[in-house]
Design a protein around this motif. Sequence first.
Motif, mmCIF file in Angstrom:
data_model
loop_
_atom_site.group_PDB
_atom_site.id
_atom_site.type_symbol
_atom_site.label_atom_id
_atom_site.label_comp_id
_atom_site.label_asym_id
_atom_site.label_seq_id
_atom_site.Cartn_x
_atom_site.Cartn_y
_atom_site.Cartn_z
ATOM 1 N N ASP A 160 24.170 -98.767 -60.637
ATOM 2 C CA ASP A 160 25.057 -98.333 -59.322
ATOM 3 C C ASP A 160 26.041 -99.468 -58.990
ATOM 4 O OD1 ASP A 160 23.502 -96.211 -59.367
ATOM 5 O OD2 ASP A 160 22.250 -96.838 -57.544
ATOM 6 N N TYR A 164 30.108 -98.572 -59.563
ATOM 7 C CA TYR A 164 31.037 -98.625 -58.244
ATOM 8 C C TYR A 164 32.095 -99.582 -58.588
ATOM 9 C CZ TYR A 164 32.390 -99.698 -53.578
ATOM 10 O OH TYR A 164 33.217 -99.780 -52.401
ATOM 11 N N GLN A 198 30.439 -90.206 -61.016
ATOM 12 C CA GLN A 198 31.608 -90.477 -60.229
ATOM 13 C C GLN A 198 32.759 -90.085 -61.110
ATOM 14 O OE1 GLN A 198 30.217 -94.569 -58.253
ATOM 15 N NE2 GLN A 198 31.874 -94.983 -59.733
#
Length: 419
Positions: A160, A164, A198
């Motif tokens: 994660d 990001y 994403q």
Amino acid sequence: MRRKVPAIALITLAAVIFACGCTGTTTTEQAEVQENVVGVLLPLTGDFAESGAASRAAVEVAAGDINDYFASIGSDHRVRLVVEDTATDPAVALEKLKALDAQGIRMVIGPGCSAELEAVRAYADAHGILIVSTMSTAPSLAIPGDNIFRLVSPDTYQADAMAYYLEEEGIAAVVPVWRGDIWGDELRNLTTTAFKAQNGTVYDGVRYTPGQKDYAGTMADLDVQVGKAIAAHGQENVCVYAVTLNEIAPIMTRAAETQNLTGVRWYGCDGNVLLGTLATPGDAARFAAQTNFTGPTFWQQNLAAAHEATFQKIQNRLGRQPDGYSLASYDALWLLTLTGTQTASAETPKLKIALTKVSDTFAGPFCNVVGLNAAGDRSTVHYCFWSIKADGDGYRWVPDAQYDIWVAGTPPVFEAIGA
């Protein structure tokens, strides 16, 4: 509010009946010494040797600090380490654990990578050996009820954090190259899933075999895929994501000979960030700096002034900057010491209860555990992203950003460093 109790204070509160492993008596000119033996399994050779050496330096410094403390309070207890080299080989790790078992050692720090931990887990459970791991992060090894406790975050969080960071960097397409073992496969898959969530694009990439010696073919295949990604997304929006251990150096040396791999950014992971090899002048370091090689490792920034001297001792012993795994290893020995003071029993079930209780308040210099989750893993998340930069005629690692989850289940806190 998180309650932090210094390790020294916890030891003061406890009786010095330290049962970390087997005990014996030796005689010195001053007094009889009650020797407490802790096993340490580390990859001192092989693909994870740099991190293994760093962790060895840290636990040796910790042992000295613990023994100095015992001496300062007039205790006759001392800790002694039995360090074994696993050679970054799961089969060797198991044989070395059996050797520690034969000596009656019930508490062990290690072994190294997740593949090694996977190989020893069943034996540790069957023979009542308590293992505190500071280098394994494969999520599949988070198993409630076993004898394994891990002081570093599982890779669900690293994936994660990486996704990001890549989004923050404006990366649209990732081409991975990864180590084909339990750790590499899981981290690659987790990061792929997180980045795709994403709306990023992830190419198939290239999987290589642990212990591989020649990466020319691997880099040739990777170069082709990166070329396709550049054609589709533009050079500035493409990156290579390298999930490797020490083999990142020969990988980069071969990558420097290709057409496309020198023109995109490279990102790494906790297995290859802060390696001394990439800060040593040479083809690999030059390539890393050229491609702005950046990646996360377990790390908490803003080290308290009171602990800077301890950090410096570890760094001086190692001869280079220690990594996050090694700092966790320093704290692991203190945690085992504190665990031993909570019970005079060497029975594993009682030691597990004691370790869990101690972890609820344990705040070591580098690794504030403050409670473990149901699987015995840490429940908070701390990664620092580091980049390799040219520094005159040499190279050095520079912190770039910090990613933290201070309370399980809450959003991460992301902060650029030096901004």
